[in-house]
Design a protein around this motif. Sequence first.
Motif, short mmCIF file in Angstrom:
data_model
loop_
_atom_site.label_atom_id
_atom_site.label_comp_id
_atom_site.label_asym_id
_atom_site.label_seq_id
_atom_site.Cartn_x
_atom_site.Cartn_y
_atom_site.Cartn_z
N ASN A 27 19.99 7.87 1.18
CA ASN A 27 19.20 7.90 2.40
C ASN A 27 18.97 9.34 2.82
O ASN A 27 19.70 9.92 3.63
CB ASN A 27 19.93 7.13 3.51
N PHE A 28 17.93 9.94 2.25
CA PHE A 28 17.61 11.35 2.49
C PHE A 28 17.33 11.61 3.97
O PHE A 28 17.86 12.56 4.56
CB PHE A 28 16.40 11.75 1.65
N SER A 29 16.52 10.78 4.59
CA SER A 29 16.12 11.02 5.98
C SER A 29 17.32 10.94 6.93
O SER A 29 17.42 11.72 7.89
CB SER A 29 15.04 10.03 6.41
N ALA A 30 18.24 10.01 6.67
CA ALA A 30 19.42 9.88 7.52
C ALA A 30 20.33 11.09 7.38
O ALA A 30 20.92 11.57 8.36
CB ALA A 30 20.19 8.61 7.17
N LEU A 31 20.46 11.60 6.17
CA LEU A 31 21.29 12.79 5.96
C LEU A 31 20.70 14.00 6.69
O LEU A 31 21.43 14.77 7.32
CB LEU A 31 21.41 13.08 4.46
N ILE A 32 19.39 14.16 6.63
CA ILE A 32 18.75 15.29 7.30
C ILE A 32 18.88 15.17 8.82
O ILE A 32 19.22 16.14 9.51
CB ILE A 32 17.26 15.38 6.90
#
Length: 285
Positions: A27-32
């Motif tokens: 989950n790229f967006s959640a990490l960012i």
Amino acid sequence: MKSLFTIDFEDFKNDFLVKNNCRGKYNFSALISTYDEIQNLLKNSGGNNYCTFFCTGNLAEKFPEIIKKISDDGHEIACHAYRHIDMSKLSDYDFEKDVDTAINFLNKASDQNINGYRAPMFSLPKEDTKKYAILEKYFKYDSSLIISSHEINDYFKNGMYKNTKLKVLPLYSKKTAFFNKKIIGGTYLKITRKKDLAGYFNEALEHNIYPVIYMHPYEFNDNKEFWVTMGDLKHSKLNILQKIYYQIRQHQWHSFNRNTLNKLTYLLERYPNEGRVDEYLEIKQ
């Protein structure tokens, strides 16, 4: 009194699925978005704006741009293994292979020397001298050691793990009626009353253990972005009762985090962040 604020930077959803023989789902967006929240917390807490991120190697392989951003912003990148699994269950050979793989991806992504290590789930047994000897070959410090007051002299001498030159940033373990609380973060921060936090920190200091706060990305919001659904587990080897169990169990990690963040803010106001672990331990890049 200050504290050391640290982050175990991992993707809960992906790691959980892989451990249960499912296809990973990062989950790229959640990490960012989580990283942005951590940055805001540090800048508004009144302490040092920099800290240490113990990052998994698989994240550095999949999303090197995230690791680079964290590094470019001035934080220390340390190692949280390549795979987020129980290190105590690995042979010495597989443990060293995991360490070596993680360092390569983390170093390449961050352009930092990777000086520190923390085992996933603090799963490196304190009596496993062979694995600590492996860590001594690759790192300058470890933050996997969990010790209570009566164990300090057995495992923690002159700031190092016994019979090694490996510096350690141990976490203090406080036995209570129902838990051995690791001081302090994660679930233990969630279930600890505010009025008890200062007492635990002071007790750790009395035993020359510097207070450490450890958090995870999934604990910085209540929107359950890292939640593993029943659909995600469709092809796992878990039976239906196990799947239902984990739907309930995940509330431990993903729910009620607003109150956890209130406690974290309370802690950092009273015990400001000291900064990066490597700088606290006077380790040179």
